[in-house]
Design an enzyme around this catalytic site. Structure first.
Site, PDB file in Angstrom:
ATOM      1  N   ALA A  11       0.807  -1.222   0.000  1.00  0.00           N
ATOM      2  CA  ALA A  11       0.000   0.000   0.000  1.00  0.00           C
ATOM      3  C   ALA A  11       0.837   1.267   0.000  1.00  0.00           C
ATOM      4  O   ALA A  11       0.329   2.356  -0.239  1.00  0.00           O
ATOM      5  CB  ALA A  11      -0.925  -0.002   1.214  1.00  0.00           C
ATOM      6  N   ARG A  16      10.479   7.019  -2.675  1.00  0.00           N
ATOM      7  CA  ARG A  16      11.871   7.065  -3.150  1.00  0.00           C
ATOM      8  C   ARG A  16      12.010   6.582  -4.593  1.00  0.00           C
ATOM      9  O   ARG A  16      13.071   6.699  -5.182  1.00  0.00           O
ATOM     10  CB  ARG A  16      12.747   6.225  -2.210  1.00  0.00           C
ATOM     11  CG  ARG A  16      12.905   6.854  -0.824  1.00  0.00           C
ATOM     12  CD  ARG A  16      13.440   5.863   0.203  1.00  0.00           C
ATOM     13  NE  ARG A  16      12.387   5.044   0.777  1.00  0.00           N
ATOM     14  CZ  ARG A  16      12.591   4.044   1.645  1.00  0.00           C
ATOM     15  NH1 ARG A  16      13.815   3.751   2.018  1.00  0.00           N
ATOM     16  NH2 ARG A  16      11.572   3.342   2.123  1.00  0.00           N
ATOM     17  N   GLY A 101       5.753  -6.246  -0.333  1.00  0.00           N
ATOM     18  CA  GLY A 101       5.675  -6.202  -1.803  1.00  0.00           C
ATOM     19  C   GLY A 101       6.925  -5.672  -2.475  1.00  0.00           C
ATOM     20  O   GLY A 101       7.121  -5.869  -3.673  1.00  0.00           O
ATOM     21  N   LYS A 334       6.769 -11.102 -37.336  1.00  0.00           N
ATOM     22  CA  LYS A 334       5.681 -10.792 -36.406  1.00  0.00           C
ATOM     23  C   LYS A 334       4.481 -11.646 -36.785  1.00  0.00           C
ATOM     24  O   LYS A 334       4.105 -11.667 -37.955  1.00  0.00           O
ATOM     25  CB  LYS A 334       5.303  -9.314 -36.486  1.00  0.00           C
ATOM     26  CG  LYS A 334       4.286  -8.926 -35.436  1.00  0.00           C
ATOM     27  CD  LYS A 334       3.294  -7.875 -35.885  1.00  0.00           C
ATOM     28  CE  LYS A 334       2.292  -8.390 -36.870  1.00  0.00           C
ATOM     29  NZ  LYS A 334       1.200  -7.468 -37.179  1.00  0.00           N
TER      30      LYS A 334
HETATM   31  C1  UD1 Z   1      10.721  -2.033   6.073  1.00  0.00           C
HETATM   32  C2  UD1 Z   1      10.939  -2.508   7.522  1.00  0.00           C
HETATM   33  C3  UD1 Z   1      12.430  -2.651   7.796  1.00  0.00           C
HETATM   34  C4  UD1 Z   1      13.007  -3.624   6.805  1.00  0.00           C
HETATM   35  C5  UD1 Z   1      12.721  -3.226   5.347  1.00  0.00           C
HETATM   36  C6  UD1 Z   1      13.094  -4.350   4.428  1.00  0.00           C
HETATM   37  C7  UD1 Z   1       9.082  -1.648   8.900  1.00  0.00           C
HETATM   38  C8  UD1 Z   1       8.658  -0.610   9.854  1.00  0.00           C
HETATM   39  N1  UD1 Z   1      10.325  -1.542   8.434  1.00  0.00           N
HETATM   40  O1  UD1 Z   1      11.302  -0.765   5.898  1.00  0.00           O
HETATM   41  O2  UD1 Z   1      12.632  -3.136   9.135  1.00  0.00           O
HETATM   42  O3  UD1 Z   1      14.419  -3.734   7.005  1.00  0.00           O
HETATM   43  O4  UD1 Z   1      11.302  -2.991   5.189  1.00  0.00           O
HETATM   44  O5  UD1 Z   1      12.977  -3.987   3.086  1.00  0.00           O
HETATM   45  O6  UD1 Z   1       8.317  -2.519   8.604  1.00  0.00           O
HETATM   46  N2  UD1 Z   1       3.431  -0.586   3.304  1.00  0.00           N
HETATM   47  C9  UD1 Z   1       2.066  -0.656   3.388  1.00  0.00           C
HETATM   48  N3  UD1 Z   1       1.420   0.254   4.162  1.00  0.00           N
HETATM   49  C10 UD1 Z   1       2.058   1.200   4.881  1.00  0.00           C
HETATM   50  C11 UD1 Z   1       3.470   1.264   4.782  1.00  0.00           C
HETATM   51  C12 UD1 Z   1       4.129   0.362   3.997  1.00  0.00           C
HETATM   52  O7  UD1 Z   1       1.446  -1.514   2.767  1.00  0.00           O
HETATM   53  O8  UD1 Z   1       1.384   1.977   5.571  1.00  0.00           O
HETATM   54  C13 UD1 Z   1       4.144  -1.554   2.437  1.00  0.00           C
HETATM   55  C14 UD1 Z   1       4.946  -0.873   1.335  1.00  0.00           C
HETATM   56  O9  UD1 Z   1       4.162  -0.762   0.152  1.00  0.00           O
HETATM   57  C15 UD1 Z   1       6.115  -1.838   1.133  1.00  0.00           C
HETATM   58  C16 UD1 Z   1       6.276  -2.503   2.478  1.00  0.00           C
HETATM   59  O10 UD1 Z   1       5.067  -2.270   3.208  1.00  0.00           O
HETATM   60  O11 UD1 Z   1       5.835  -2.814   0.154  1.00  0.00           O
HETATM   61  C17 UD1 Z   1       7.462  -1.935   3.280  1.00  0.00           C
HETATM   62  O12 UD1 Z   1       7.319  -0.531   3.419  1.00  0.00           O
HETATM   63  P1  UD1 Z   1       8.546   0.449   3.189  1.00  0.00           P
HETATM   64  O13 UD1 Z   1       8.049   1.836   3.409  1.00  0.00           O
HETATM   65  O14 UD1 Z   1       9.257   0.147   1.959  1.00  0.00           O
HETATM   66  O15 UD1 Z   1       9.448   0.070   4.463  1.00  0.00           O
HETATM   67  P2  UD1 Z   1      11.020   0.152   4.590  1.00  0.00           P
HETATM   68  O16 UD1 Z   1      11.396   1.540   4.963  1.00  0.00           O
HETATM   69  O17 UD1 Z   1      11.659  -0.435   3.412  1.00  0.00           O
HETATM   70 MG    MG Z   2      10.943  -0.997   1.569  1.00  0.00          MG
END
Ligand code: UD1
Ligand code: MG
Length: 451
Positions: A11, A16, A101, A334
């Site tokens: 979600a 970035r 994801g 094609k």
């Molecule tokens: C997260 C982890 C971190 C880990 C890293 C690995 C947490 C708090 N941190 O950080 O410990 O080392 O992944 O890659 O979990 N997402 C949602 N809803 C939200 C926020 C995020 O569905 O409200 C989903 C994002 O789409 C993404 C995943 O969760 O697919 C991870 O979120 P992201 O913001 O990328 O977390 P990181 O900072 O990478």
């Molecule tokens: Mg991440």
């Protein structure tokens, strides 16, 4: 009966990435990241899976119409995201695996092993997939307890300089009893650097409640997170390297593996040889004994046994090459069905066409398949010879054994065994050129003397 479930978090906005496309729809091997994870879940015995979406939800739904989604609105963190899916697991009893994801290269066998680690007797209550890296920046750090269990995960932004030294990082994937995970999440707060509800906080809470939490360790390249386009390119490189090694393990000869690019579904039989700089788009299948020479681009096509493609050939979707057929340099195909033993060895465009067994397509042959509005078919029979530089104006049928004279523009059907030539009569004027040269040279000489 206990079930096995999965939640994929997708979600987040992917700030970035700096792109309009939702992060989880970015492609690796021509396949959205999210699809790689769904593939990894297949075969892991998952009976219920839910994808949490929010940012770009409509685009994600449209790309994966068969998936069960729940909407997280607003997005308050990874812990909040998992809680959003709670309703979908209301009547569920069993183990749950949570995947991120944006960690797309996870293997099915790792998912299965994590689930095994939290099922049955002597198992952990919760296991979190971790990895060691020399570049831990950005990842949550895994702090181990005195007993070797996982005590706490500290997010990068919340870590002290000393904690930032820890090289054991959180991949994001975890597994445990579904009821326990949801219950622990209720106790998670958002007093941290991002003001979000972190899924990772359930680790510390589980420990406080006497639960056994373990780290399940894997290699960095399996769990690298994709948060930027540079990381996407790095993940693509890992995917390609995996595919190249798999192909070679399966008996495919790659003369320069690093320059061959695979799609997620490229299928190549043992005994195929692939030269340097070959790119496979989605939907390619190659049978045993075929050779793909240097600098070919293939997509949506089937190559039969012992066929020879390239160098420098482009095969577009809908193309089928029969056994032992030959497609040479600068030939574009094609929606073309080329039957056994047929040849198009140089400089040709064959589109919306069928070419019969043993037929030879001369250099410079073009099927004129497009009239500016519609596409039309060209059907060429068996054992036909199409002379060089021929334009075949579709719709068109050429019967078995026919010969088309070089340089012809063929606009009407040609019956089998006929010769069709469409070009102006040859005029041969004896001595004409000799006199021409004489006259020209004399005139030039006269002019030079005058000057
Ligand atoms: C997260 C982890 C971190 C880990 C890293 C690995 C947490 C708090 N941190 O950080 O410990 O080392 O992944 O890659 O979990 N997402 C949602 N809803 C939200 C926020 C995020 O569905 O409200 C989903 C994002 O789409 C993404 C995943 O969760 O697919 C991870 O979120 P992201 O913001 O990328 O977390 P990181 O900072 O990478
Ligand atoms: Mg991440």
């Amino acid at each position: 009966m206990r079930e096995t479930g999965a939640i994929i978090l997708a979600a987040g906005m992917g700030t970035r990435m700096n792109t309009a496309l939702p992060k989880v729809l970015h492609l690796i091997g021509g396949h959205p990241m999210l699809r790689h994870l769904l593939d990894a879940l297949q075969g892991a015995g998952i009976s219920r899976q839910v994808v949490v979406i929010g940012w770009g939800a409509e685009a994600v739904k449209a790309a994966l119409p068969e998936v069960q989604f729940v909407l997280q609105e607003p997005q308050l963190g990874t812990g909040h995201a998992v809680l959003t899916a709670r309703q979908a697991f209301a009547d569920f009893e069993g183990e749950l695996v949570v995947l991120y994801g944006d960690v797309p290269l996870l293997r099915q066998r790792t998912v299965s092993a994590m689930l095994a680690a939290v099922s049955g007797e002597a198992s952990a209550d919760l296991t979190v997939l971790g990895f060691r890296t020399s570049a831990p920046s950005g990842y949550g750090r895994m702090k181990l307890g005195a007993d070797g269990g996982l005590e706490r995960i500290i997010e990068d932004r919340d870590a002290t300089p000393q904690e930032q030294e820890i090289d054991l990082c959180n991949s994001g994937a975890m597994a445990g009893d579904a009821g326990m995970i949801f219950e622990l999440l209720e106790a998670v707060g958002n007093t941290n650097a991002k003001g979000e509800y972190y899924l990772t906080d359930i680790v510390g809470l589980a420990g406080e409640r006497g639960k056994r939490v373990t780290v399940f360790e894997t290699q960095e390249d399996e769990v690298m997170g994709v948060n930027s386009l540079a990381e996407l390119a790095a993940a693509e490189a890992v995917f390609q390297s995996r595919r190249r090694n798999e192909a070679m393990d399966n008996g495919v000869t790659l003369s320069d593996p690093g320059s061959v690019y695979f799609a997620h579904d490229t299928r190549i039989a043992a005994g195929v040889t692939i030269g340097p700089n070959v790119v496979f788009g989605p939907g390619v299948k190659i049978e045993a004994g075929a050779r793909i020479e240097a600098f070919c681009h293939l997509e949506g096509c089937h190559i039969g046994k012992n066929a020879n493609i390239g160098p420098f050939a482009r095969l577009r979707p809908g193309t089928r090459i029969g056994a032992t057929a030959k497609i040479g340099n600068f030939v574009e195909l094609k929606k073309a069905v080329i039957h056994q033993g047929a040849k198009a060895n140089h400089l040709a465009y064959i589109g919306d066409a069928e070419v019969g067994e043993g037929t030879n397509i001369g250099a410079g042959t073009i099927t004129c398949n497009y009239d500016g509005v519609d596409k039309h078919r060209t059907e060429i029979g068996k054992g036909v010879l199409i002379g060089s530089n021929t334009a075949l104006i579709a719709p068109l049928k050429i019967g078995d054994g026919a010969i088309i004279g070089a340089g012809s523009t063929i606009s009407a059907d040609v019956e089998g065994d006929a010769l069709a030539v469409e070009r102006a009569e040859l005029r041969l004027m004896k001595g004409w050129a000799g006199k021409f040269w004489q006259r020209k040279r004399a005139a030039k000489k006269a002019k030079e003397t005058k000057d």
